[in-house]
Design an enzyme around this catalytic site. Structure first.
Site, PDB file in Angstrom:
ATOM      1  CB  SER A  48      -0.967  -0.114   1.145  1.00 13.35           C
ATOM      2  OG  SER A  48      -0.483   0.139   2.443  1.00 13.35           O
ATOM      3  NE  ARG A  52      21.276 -10.953   5.864  1.00  9.09           N
ATOM      4  CZ  ARG A  52      19.816 -10.579   5.709  1.00  9.09           C
ATOM      5  NH1 ARG A  52      19.046  -9.777   5.053  1.00  9.09           N
ATOM      6  NH2 ARG A  52      19.111 -11.364   6.589  1.00  9.09           N
ATOM      7  NE  ARG A  90      16.226 -10.440   2.234  1.00  7.15           N
ATOM      8  CZ  ARG A  90      16.815 -11.350   2.251  1.00  7.15           C
ATOM      9  NH1 ARG A  90      16.317 -12.549   2.951  1.00  7.15           N
ATOM     10  NH2 ARG A  90      18.178 -11.694   1.863  1.00  7.15           N
ATOM     11  CG  LEU A  98      18.768  -3.085   2.666  1.00  6.45           C
ATOM     12  CD1 LEU A  98      18.781  -1.664   2.074  1.00  6.45           C
ATOM     13  CD2 LEU A  98      17.996  -4.023   1.938  1.00  6.45           C
ATOM     14  CG  HIS A 145       9.731   1.463  11.819  1.00  3.35           C
ATOM     15  ND1 HIS A 145       9.939  -0.134  11.705  1.00  3.35           N
ATOM     16  CD2 HIS A 145       9.383   1.604  13.126  1.00  3.35           C
ATOM     17  CE1 HIS A 145       9.427  -0.659  13.026  1.00  3.35           C
ATOM     18  NE2 HIS A 145       9.511   0.204  13.708  1.00  3.35           N
ATOM     19  CD  GLU A 173      26.561   0.976   7.124  1.00  5.05           C
ATOM     20  OE1 GLU A 173      25.886   2.064   7.721  1.00  5.05           O
ATOM     21  OE2 GLU A 173      27.301   1.176   6.018  1.00  5.05           O
ATOM     22  CD  GLU A 190       3.198   3.163   7.757  1.00  2.68           C
ATOM     23  OE1 GLU A 190       3.893   2.327   6.901  1.00  2.68           O
ATOM     24  OE2 GLU A 190       2.593   2.251   8.588  1.00  2.68           O
TER      25      GLU A 190
HETATM   26  C1  GAR Z   1       4.132  -0.746   6.729  1.00  2.00           C
HETATM   27  O1  GAR Z   1       3.086  -0.673   7.820  1.00  2.00           O
HETATM   28  C2  GAR Z   1       5.293  -0.238   7.090  1.00  2.00           C
HETATM   29  O2  GAR Z   1       5.481   0.716   7.676  1.00  2.00           O
HETATM   30  C3  GAR Z   1       5.875  -1.616   7.403  1.00  2.00           C
HETATM   31  O3  GAR Z   1       5.116  -2.875   7.048  1.00  2.00           O
HETATM   32  C4  GAR Z   1       4.117  -2.405   6.339  1.00  2.00           C
HETATM   33  C5  GAR Z   1       3.934  -2.458   5.062  1.00  2.00           C
HETATM   34  O4  GAR Z   1       2.605  -2.294   4.327  1.00  2.00           O
HETATM   35  N1  GAR Z   1       7.331  -1.601   7.648  1.00  2.00           N
HETATM   36  C6  GAR Z   1       7.905  -2.267   8.713  1.00  2.00           C
HETATM   37  O5  GAR Z   1       7.544  -2.432   9.604  1.00  2.00           O
HETATM   38  C7  GAR Z   1       9.606  -2.178   8.142  1.00  2.00           C
HETATM   39  N2  GAR Z   1      10.179  -2.091   9.626  1.00  2.00           N
HETATM   40  P1  GAR Z   1       2.364  -2.113   2.900  1.00  2.00           P
HETATM   41  O6  GAR Z   1       3.189  -3.297   2.175  1.00  2.00           O
HETATM   42  O7  GAR Z   1       0.875  -1.955   2.585  1.00  2.00           O
HETATM   43  O8  GAR Z   1       3.103  -0.769   2.421  1.00  2.00           O
END
Ligand code: GAR
EC number: 2.1.2.2
Length: 227
Positions: free
Chosen positions: A39, A90, A116, A118, A134, A167, A199
């Site tokens: 999304s 990896r 993942r 990096l 995040h 990192e 987000e």
């Molecule tokens: C989102 O909430 C994003 O912030 C989180 O995964 C979801 C992906 O949603 N990311 C993390 O937790 C990274 N540490 P989406 O596939 O609908 O964009």
């Protein structure tokens, strides 16, 4: 003296060249990495299509064949690649992804639910050119299920963070944060849904800031520079 960039026989003031891609010889290329529903990718793609982000998406890469985001990328007619990570060392996987990003001339990489970590080598290939989103107000609640972590902790506000990738996990310099109140009648799902709405706004804002080059980093602080 006014510094100028030459483009199509027109002299462009240097002050304009940072934030308008056509003045920069070519449109900037975004590369999206995702693992799931996508999304955040869709919100970025919508803003690109609406001309609200001065760039194009040159490739969308998933490490999982079943990611909804990759189907959405195909429907939108974008270059959509699956580079499977399962069972692949990896470094080998990172090398394949970096090669695909370079082959597509990517200027800025957006991790959009890319689950993942990096490798340092990957990060070094694109200094300050990788962003992540995040679902918490970092440095609180890094790692998995951040909105549930925040909810279970009992915080009264949470939110989301877009940051440069370094990192370390969920750690790089912060570009944009949005605050979301935790309501008494929330559960972790309703909270996560309201954070997700923010987000979708925050990520495009951060992409615009980085593409515009109108910021500097002071210590860990990403601050706007005058245009
Ligand atoms: C989102 O909430 C994003 O912030 C989180 O995964 C979801 C992906 O949603 N990311 C993390 O937790 C990274 N540490 P989406 O596939 O609908 O964009």
């Amino acid at each position: 003296m006014l510094k100028v960039h030459s483009h199509a026989h027109v002299l462009i003031p240097k002050s304009l060249s940072g934030f308008c891609p056509i003045y920069n010889n070519r449109v900037k290329n975004l590369g999206i990495l995702l693992s799931g529903r996508g999304s955040n990718f869709e919100a970025i793609a919508d803003n690109v299509a609406a001309g609200k982000i001065p760039a194009q998406i040159s490739v969308v890469i998933s490490n999982r064949a079943d990611a909804g985001g990759i189907e959405s990328a195909k429907r939108r007619g974008l270059n959509a690649l699956v580079i499977p990570s399962k069972g692949v060392p990896r470094e080998e996987h990172d090398r394949r992804v970096v090669k695909a990003l370079q082959d597509h001339g990517v200027d800025l990489i957006c991790l959009a639910g890319y689950m993942r970590l990096l490798s340092p080598w990957f990060v070094q290939q694109f200094p300050r050119r990788i962003l992540n989103i995040h679902p918490s107000l970092l440095p609180a609640f890094p790692g998995l299920e951040a909105s549930k972590q925040a909810f279970d902790y009992g915080v009264k506000v949470s939110g989301c963070t877009v940051h440069f990738v370094d990192e370390h996990l969920d750690h790089g310099d912060i570009i944009v944060q949005k605050v979301v109140p935790v309501l008494d009648n929330d559960d972790d799902h309703t909270l996560a849904a309201r954070i997700l709405e923010q987000e979708h706004i925050a990520y495009s804002e951060a992409v615009r800031i980085v593409l515009s080059d109108s910021f500097k980093v002071v210590g860990r602080r990403v601050v706007a520079t005058a245009q």
